[in-house]
Design an enzyme around this catalytic site. Sequence first.
Site, mmCIF file in Angstrom:
data_model
loop_
_atom_site.group_PDB
_atom_site.id
_atom_site.type_symbol
_atom_site.label_atom_id
_atom_site.label_comp_id
_atom_site.label_asym_id
_atom_site.label_seq_id
_atom_site.Cartn_x
_atom_site.Cartn_y
_atom_site.Cartn_z
ATOM 1 N N ASN A 1 -10.159 -3.154 1.831
ATOM 2 C CA ASN A 1 -9.796 -3.133 0.417
ATOM 3 C C ASN A 1 -11.043 -2.891 -0.434
ATOM 4 O O ASN A 1 -12.163 -2.859 0.079
ATOM 5 C CB ASN A 1 -9.152 -4.459 -0.002
ATOM 6 C CG ASN A 1 -7.762 -4.651 0.588
ATOM 7 O OD1 ASN A 1 -7.019 -3.699 0.767
ATOM 8 N ND2 ASN A 1 -7.414 -5.895 0.887
ATOM 9 N N TYR B 1 0.108 -4.302 12.273
ATOM 10 C CA TYR B 1 -0.016 -2.894 11.916
ATOM 11 C C TYR B 1 0.606 -1.978 12.967
ATOM 12 O O TYR B 1 1.241 -0.984 12.631
ATOM 13 C CB TYR B 1 -1.486 -2.529 11.690
ATOM 14 C CG TYR B 1 -1.996 -2.917 10.329
ATOM 15 C CD1 TYR B 1 -2.037 -4.259 9.930
ATOM 16 C CD2 TYR B 1 -2.424 -1.964 9.418
ATOM 17 C CE1 TYR B 1 -2.502 -4.622 8.683
ATOM 18 C CE2 TYR B 1 -2.893 -2.326 8.159
ATOM 19 C CZ TYR B 1 -2.929 -3.655 7.805
ATOM 20 O OH TYR B 1 -3.385 -4.015 6.562
ATOM 21 N N HIS C 1 0.830 -1.211 0.000
ATOM 22 C CA HIS C 1 0.000 0.000 0.000
ATOM 23 C C HIS C 1 0.866 1.265 0.000
ATOM 24 O O HIS C 1 0.493 2.285 0.580
ATOM 25 C CB HIS C 1 -0.958 0.010 1.202
ATOM 26 C CG HIS C 1 -1.943 -1.111 1.203
ATOM 27 N ND1 HIS C 1 -3.135 -1.060 0.512
ATOM 28 C CD2 HIS C 1 -1.914 -2.339 1.793
ATOM 29 C CE1 HIS C 1 -3.792 -2.199 0.689
ATOM 30 N NE2 HIS C 1 -3.070 -2.987 1.450
#
Length: 722
Positions: free
Chosen positions: A180, A394, A107
Site C-alpha cells: 500500500n 490471495y 482494490h
Amino acid sequence: MAKTPPAKSESSNPVTPALENGLADHQPGSGNAAYETTNGNAGETKQNAGAKADDAAFLTDNFGHRLSDNQNSLKAGERGPTLLEDFILREKIFHFDHERIPERIVHARGSGAHGVFEVTKAIPELTKAGLFQKKGTTCPVFVRFSTVAGGAGSVDTPRDVRGFAVKFYTDDGNWDLVGNNIPVFFIQDAMKFPDLVHSVKMEADRGYPQAASAHDTFWDFVGLMPETLHMIMWAMSDRAIPRTLRMMEGFGVHTFRFVNAAGEGKFVKFHWKPVLGMESLIWDEAVKIAGADPDFHRRDLFESIDAGTFPAWDLGVQVFDEDFAASQPYDVLDATKLIPEEDVPVEIVGRMTLNRNVDNFFAETEQVAFLPSNVIPGIDFSNDPLLQGRLFSYLDTQKSRLGTTNFHQIPINAPKCPFHNMQRDGLMQTLVPTGRANYEPNSLDEAGEDSGPRACPETGFTSFRENGERNDPTEKVRVRAELFADHYSQAALFFHSQTESEQAHIASALVFELSKVSLEHVRTRVLSRLRNVDEELAQRVADGLAMDLPEKAPAAREPVKMKPSDALSIQKQAKKTFEGRKVGILFAEGSDKATIDELKAGVEAEGGSVFLVAPKVGGIPVKGGTLKADGQLDGSPSIMFDAVASVLMPDAAQKLSQQGAAVQWFMDAYGHCKTIAHCKGTQIILDKAGVERDEGVVPNDQLLSVGPVRHFAREPKIRNLA
C-alpha cells in the site's frame, strides 16, 4: 414465501432438524446476544456470549460449530506461524474472497502500467535472490495502483488507502510485492480482515456510502479495535489523498525476510520512494476533482507515460536482525507498527521506471493477479499473522475472480522464465501438455518417454529454517503476543511528526468523518481512544463536534514516547521542483503570445509541463499571432494543476471577471494554497476572487523562482481547521 417452522410436538415422531431443511433459524447476523466485553492478550476487544445464552447468541461457522475466538487465528506459539489446520480462519476468508464477482472485493478500482526495474546496488550479502546479485540487473515489472474501499466504478480521489502492487518478472519466477501507500495496516491478525472490510464498505442495509469511511459501521469498528488507531492517523492525514499516483510512497507493509546463500536470515521491510517526491491534495480539492474528473489519477498516469515523462520510484530496504527486533518497544511482526527510518535507515537498492501503458485495460490491469505468496529464493516470510492469512487469501480469491485455477496462464500473470510442473487440465486450460508424465516419481524415462521435471534441493525455494523468534512452537494457541497490545505509541509518533498544518488536516479529517457518524456512543468511544494518542488532538476533535471530551479509554499497554520522525511528514519531505508538475496558464483574446511562450519554455526547461486554458479552445487571436488552448475554461478548473499563471489584457480580464468559472479558477488555486503567477491585467479578477498578495501570489516573472509548491501559511486565512 417464508417457511414456518413446525410446532414442537410431544408425539413419538417429532420433526427433527434433519427433516427440516427450511433454514428458518439461519439468519446470518441476526440475534441480539447478551455479551460481556473483555480484552485479549494484546488488548484486542472480545465480545463473548455466556455459556447459557440462547442458541441465537452463539457465533458459529457455516456448519454450526461454535467459535471460541473470532479475533485470532490459530498459531504455533503466540509469535509463531499461522497453522493450515485453522478451519475457522480458512472458511471465513474463503467466504470473504468469494463474496463479489467478478470485480475485486477490495482494490477494485485500479490503474496499471508496465515498466522496468534496475538494481542500483547489489546486496548478495543479504539475499541470494538472483535479481540482487549484480548491479545493473534488470527485469520487467507490472504495477497496479488502486483505491481500497470503492467499487470499480467509483472515483480516483476519495480519502482512502492506495494499493501499490508490483509484479517483478524475474529469471527465478515472479515476485509480487503487494503493498500500500501507507506502511502500516488497520489490523494485526488476518482473522479480522473480513470484519474490517465489511465495516468500511457500503452499509449492508442501504448500499451506501460508496468509497467512503465516513459512516457509522467503520467508526464503530475503529472505536472497538484500538489497534486501528495508528492506521487511522495515516488515513486521516494527507497521505490518503495523494496528488497523483506518481507522487506517493509505497510500502510492503509486512516484515519479510532476506536469506543469503549461507542460509543466514535477516528481517526486511520494503519501501518505494517516488523520484518526483511526495505531494498530496487538500480535502476540498480532492472533492472537487472527484466531480470534475473522476478518472484524475488514471488519466494523469496514462498521459504522463504517453508523453514520455516516465514516473519512477527507488526501492529501499530496512534490514535488521532478531537482536534489534527483540530490543524494540513494539513487535516487528505487528502490521500496525513501522520501524522509524531514524532507527533503521532505508537503503536504496534499485529503481523502477514505468514506461509503457497497457494495450488493453481488461486483459492486463483487470486480469492481473498478485499473490504475496509469489516470492523467489532469497526472499521469505515472517510470522506476521496478517501476512500469514494473506498467503492463503490471495491465491484463493483468484478462482472467484478469474474463474479458473489456470489464471497463471493469462499473459499478464505468466512468468517470463520457463515453468514446468505436473499440474494438468482444469477450466480454461490453454496449454497442451504431451506425454504421460503427470506424476512423480516415475520411471517413464526408462522406457524412452519424457519423465517430466523434478525438484532441485540446491537451487529451488527453501524456507528459512529457524523458528525461534522468541516463540514456543509446541503450543497451538489463539492469542496475540503481549507486545501487540501497544496500540497508541506509534499513532502518537506519527501525529507528533507532522507539521502544524498537517496536524490540523488530521484533526479536521477526524471531525469531518465523525460528523457523518450518527451514533453518538461511537463518536464518544473514538474520542476516548484519541486521548491516548494526543490530548490536544482529542480536544480539537471534540470541539469540532461540539461534544464534551469523554474519559480516556484504558490502554491495554501504556504508550511509550517515541522520537518524532521527519520521514513521516509529507511537507517536511517536499521537493521544490517543476519536474512532473503541470502549470495551467490562462489567456484570452489579445494576450501577449511572447509572454506565454516565455513562461511555457521556462516551465518545460525545469521539467514541468504547461496546459493552456482559454474561454474557447479554437484558434484565438493574440498579440503576436494565433494561439490554441489545450482546454476550455469551464472544463479545465485550476484543481487540475500544481500551479497557475495568467496572461490577460485588462479588457479581457474585465470580461472574464463576470464569469464565475474564471473567478472560481483563481479562488480555488488560492484556497488550495497553490502558487499564482499573474500579470497586472489579471488584478481585477484576483480582487473579485479574494486573492491577497503573499509569498505564493507573484508576478509572472517570479513563477520559476517560487515554484509549484504549496503555501500552507496561507491556510488559516482561507478555511477553518480543527
